[in-house]
Structure formats: C-alpha cells, structure tokens
Design a protein around this motif. Structure first.
Motif, PDB file in Angstrom:
ATOM      1  N   CYS A  96      35.684  30.510  39.650  1.00  0.00           N
ATOM      2  CA  CYS A  96      36.019  31.850  40.129  1.00  0.00           C
ATOM      3  C   CYS A  96      37.506  32.076  39.887  1.00  0.00           C
ATOM      4  O   CYS A  96      38.334  31.234  40.240  1.00  0.00           O
ATOM      5  N   SER A  97      37.826  33.213  39.280  1.00  0.00           N
ATOM      6  CA  SER A  97      39.227  33.484  38.954  1.00  0.00           C
ATOM      7  C   SER A  97      40.074  33.720  40.200  1.00  0.00           C
ATOM      8  O   SER A  97      41.272  33.441  40.209  1.00  0.00           O
ATOM      9  N   ILE A  98      39.442  34.245  41.260  1.00  0.00           N
ATOM     10  CA  ILE A  98      40.176  34.432  42.501  1.00  0.00           C
ATOM     11  C   ILE A  98      40.541  33.066  43.073  1.00  0.00           C
ATOM     12  O   ILE A  98      41.691  32.811  43.440  1.00  0.00           O
ATOM     13  N   ALA A  99      39.564  32.157  43.114  1.00  0.00           N
ATOM     14  CA  ALA A  99      39.813  30.816  43.629  1.00  0.00           C
ATOM     15  C   ALA A  99      40.846  30.089  42.777  1.00  0.00           C
ATOM     16  O   ALA A  99      41.742  29.418  43.299  1.00  0.00           O
ATOM     17  N   GLY A 100      40.735  30.229  41.465  1.00  0.00           N
ATOM     18  CA  GLY A 100      41.693  29.572  40.572  1.00  0.00           C
ATOM     19  C   GLY A 100      43.109  30.069  40.788  1.00  0.00           C
ATOM     20  O   GLY A 100      44.069  29.282  40.818  1.00  0.00           O
ATOM     21  N   GLY A 130      43.612  35.781  37.098  1.00  0.00           N
ATOM     22  CA  GLY A 130      42.974  34.500  36.799  1.00  0.00           C
ATOM     23  C   GLY A 130      42.142  34.568  35.529  1.00  0.00           C
ATOM     24  O   GLY A 130      42.114  33.622  34.735  1.00  0.00           O
ATOM     25  N   ASP A 131      41.463  35.698  35.329  1.00  0.00           N
ATOM     26  CA  ASP A 131      40.687  35.876  34.094  1.00  0.00           C
ATOM     27  C   ASP A 131      41.598  35.738  32.880  1.00  0.00           C
ATOM     28  O   ASP A 131      41.251  35.111  31.885  1.00  0.00           O
ATOM     29  N   MET A 149      43.830  39.781  41.696  1.00  0.00           N
ATOM     30  CA  MET A 149      43.831  38.328  41.634  1.00  0.00           C
ATOM     31  C   MET A 149      42.809  37.822  40.615  1.00  0.00           C
ATOM     32  O   MET A 149      43.075  36.920  39.828  1.00  0.00           O
ATOM     33  N   MET A 150      41.651  38.452  40.634  1.00  0.00           N
ATOM     34  CA  MET A 150      40.591  38.062  39.695  1.00  0.00           C
ATOM     35  C   MET A 150      41.022  38.330  38.261  1.00  0.00           C
ATOM     36  O   MET A 150      40.840  37.475  37.381  1.00  0.00           O
ATOM     37  N   ILE A 153      44.161  31.939  33.549  1.00  0.00           N
ATOM     38  CA  ILE A 153      43.556  30.636  33.836  1.00  0.00           C
ATOM     39  C   ILE A 153      42.324  30.413  32.972  1.00  0.00           C
ATOM     40  O   ILE A 153      42.274  29.475  32.188  1.00  0.00           O
ATOM     41  N   ASN A 154      41.341  31.303  33.108  1.00  0.00           N
ATOM     42  CA  ASN A 154      40.103  31.093  32.365  1.00  0.00           C
ATOM     43  C   ASN A 154      40.188  31.600  30.925  1.00  0.00           C
ATOM     44  O   ASN A 154      39.596  31.015  30.035  1.00  0.00           O
ATOM     45  N   LEU A 195      39.442  33.710  50.382  1.00  0.00           N
ATOM     46  CA  LEU A 195      38.158  33.288  49.808  1.00  0.00           C
ATOM     47  C   LEU A 195      36.992  33.683  50.707  1.00  0.00           C
ATOM     48  O   LEU A 195      35.904  34.003  50.226  1.00  0.00           O
ATOM     49  N   PRO A 255      34.433  33.898  34.735  1.00  0.00           N
ATOM     50  CA  PRO A 255      33.277  33.425  35.510  1.00  0.00           C
ATOM     51  C   PRO A 255      32.450  34.569  36.088  1.00  0.00           C
ATOM     52  O   PRO A 255      31.236  34.481  36.143  1.00  0.00           O
ATOM     53  N   ARG A 261      36.610  37.303  49.933  1.00  0.00           N
ATOM     54  CA  ARG A 261      35.941  37.394  48.635  1.00  0.00           C
ATOM     55  C   ARG A 261      34.441  37.224  48.811  1.00  0.00           C
ATOM     56  O   ARG A 261      33.638  38.004  48.296  1.00  0.00           O
TER      57      ARG A 261
END
Lengths: 160, 160
Positions: free
Chosen positions: A11-15, B100-101, B96-97, B104-105, B27, B111, B30
């Motif tokens: 999960c990008s939020i968690a990351g 991270g997208d 935040m998502m 990070i990912n 979280l 995800p 979320r």
DNA sequence: TAATTATGGTTGCATAACAAGACCAATAAT
DNA sequence: ATTATTGGTCTTGTTATGCAACCATAATTA
C-alpha cells in the motif's frame, strides 16, 4: 517485538508512512519548506531534541528527501535542502495544513496562510477530483487493486 | 520527559500531526476508507496489536474522526465509521498514496488504484493550485502569518 | 595569539510508546 | 449446553523519545 514495519503492506499510504510516519519527520520537512536549512534552524523552530533531529535528518538524506549542499556565503557550511522528491511532498503538507485550518483552528484563525508569488489569486482548497475538475466525494470513490497489487490486496477488495 | 506536544506550535500541520501523527492512526483511517468498520476488520487488515488498536479507536472517537453506529443486520453490534471530519482527511490520504505511487512503488506498480464510480474519467494528480486551476511549484509559493498567527510565528516569517 | 562563541553533533540515562501473548466477559452460532 | 466470535484488558519486554552532559571543529573576539 520491534516496531511493526509498514513497507510490506502493499500500500502506497503505508509505504509513505514507513518513511515519514513518525512523530517528527513531517515537521522537519515542513520546516524545510518554511526555509530552514541548518541543524540550528530546525532545532530553534521545532524544539526537537538533538539526537532525534540527527536521526531524522540522516533518514531524510537516506530517503533522498533532503540533500546536503555547500553554503555559498564564504563559510563552507553544509546545509540541508529539499530534493525534487522532497518538494513533491508539498500537496501532502498542504492537505494537512488545510485540514488543521478547518477542523482545529477554524476559519479566520489560520496560523499560516499560503499565497502565490506569481499570481494574485487565492490558493484553492485541495480536493480529489477527475481530470475534468469534477470534485469527488468519498462516496463517489472506489479503491480497486492496481497493477502492483499482490494476492492479499486482490482478495481484500474482491469480497467487498 | 514525556513526548513533545505539537499542538502549541501555532501551526495547522503540527496540530494535525498531534491528532493523527503517530505510526498507526492514519492507517486506521485508511482502513475505514477502504471499508473496515469492526475491531476485527482493522486487526485483520493491519496486523496491529489489540491494545494499540483499542487506544487508536478511542482517540479517533474522542477527536470526532470516527463515530460508533449500530449495525443494521439484526445483531446490534457497535461498528465504527468515518464522520464528516474524518471523511475530510481524504485529500491527505490520497496525497500520501500518490506520493508513494510515484516515489516508492513507481509508475505501473501501484498497489491500489483510485477510481470514480460516477464518471469514466481518471482521478487527477493532487496539486497545489490557484482558484483558476493554475498549478503552483514550491518556489512560487509563500508562507505568511495568518489571522491566527502568534508573536513567535510573526517573528519567524518577518526576518526571512 | 589566546580565549570565546557558534555549530553540529555523540553518548548515557530516564520515561513514553509499542508488540505480543495471556486472559476475560458478552454474544452468536452449533 | 457447548463452542466460537467479538471486543476488549493486563502484564511484560523492547523500541522510541527527551534531556542533559560532553566534544570537536571553525569562526569570532579580546
């Protein structure tokens, strides 16, 4: 029994929280946006302990959110500044600021105002919207597994 | 020697962090957006310890971000759901998502994907912009004391 | 030149936050 | 009547945070 890690939650939020989700990190980043760039600046503005600040600055360097650079003013002091990755946290911080303005301090009592230097217009409230600028309420939104979803994520959203 | 409080820093970002700035709270929120509404749901999805979850749910109730309601399915179970104040955290979580997208990912490995149920259009990247939809870079922005600024805040932004 | 201050840390110790498992009471299902 | 589910509490051990003392280097001052 050590702290639970979030970077395995797919999960990008968690990351993101794994990187900046402790009590202090986002305030250090906030301070960088406000113009702080030395150890002493951060200390003075936040009242953060020395050892904690040392730790947070190092983590932010490791994460590529801050970088060091040489001061231009004859003294070769090493200062901190935001990278592109760090500057990209701005919408997150502004979302947080606008939420606090609304739900904690209340209209007319905002401690800090965000303004444009290149336009006379006001800053817009941050919203989730479509490409066509249609604002979307939480009920209009759906979360579905993305291309990077693992088995757990797919199962989770399947049974809804 | 207790934890430093942020709600005295005269800053909406710090104030928001005082409420939701620990490792777990966002979280839990979320998960509420994802549809979780029982103690067991949160436990299963997050792998959070029971005592910590108990504490976080209570804090979120106290803050008015979650509320309890009676389940409609004959069993009178007490469940949790987001209030308006809680739903208003959506832009923060989406920021935040999206961060991270991207960082990070990486593109193509998200995800979870956010979609509209009422429109075929894509969700737009969250940006800081003017009322006229002009996107603003960090360098184009200024932070100035607002109507709720205290002496410290005013001094801080004065000498810049 | 010598002494002092500013800067950017490190180290050791005390308290607060978190993790894990045992336990428990009230329903719900069998 | 018994068992499983739900939603917790309590105890114990580990990690995170706060605070003060200390330290090394560079710049400033006497």
């Amino acid at each position: 029994m050590s702290r639970k890690r979030f970077d395995t939650l797919n999960c990008s939020i968690a990351g993101t929280l794994e990187l900046v989700g402790d009590w202090w990190t986002l305030l250090v980043v906030r301070d960088a946006f406000f113009g702080a760039n030395s150890f002493t600046d951060f200390r003075k503005n936040l009242g953060i302990s020395r050892n904690i600040l040392t730790d947070r600055l190092q983590r932010l360097l490791d994460a590529g959110i801050l970088e060091k650079f040489q001061s231009s003013d004859t003294s070769k002091r090493e200062l901190y500044r935001l990278t592109t990755k760090g500057k990209d946290l701005l919408p997150l911080l502004v979302s947080m600021m606008q939420w606090g303005d609304r739900w904690i301090n209340g209209p007319g009592h905002e401690p800090v105002t965000l303004v444009s230097r290149t336009s006379a217009e006001q800053i817009r409230q941050i919203r989730v919207e479509t490409e066509g600028h249609e604002s979307l309420m939480p009920e209009q939104l759906g979360f579905i597994p993305g291309p990077g979803a693992d088995q757990t994520t797919r199962q989770r959203f399947a049974r809804k």
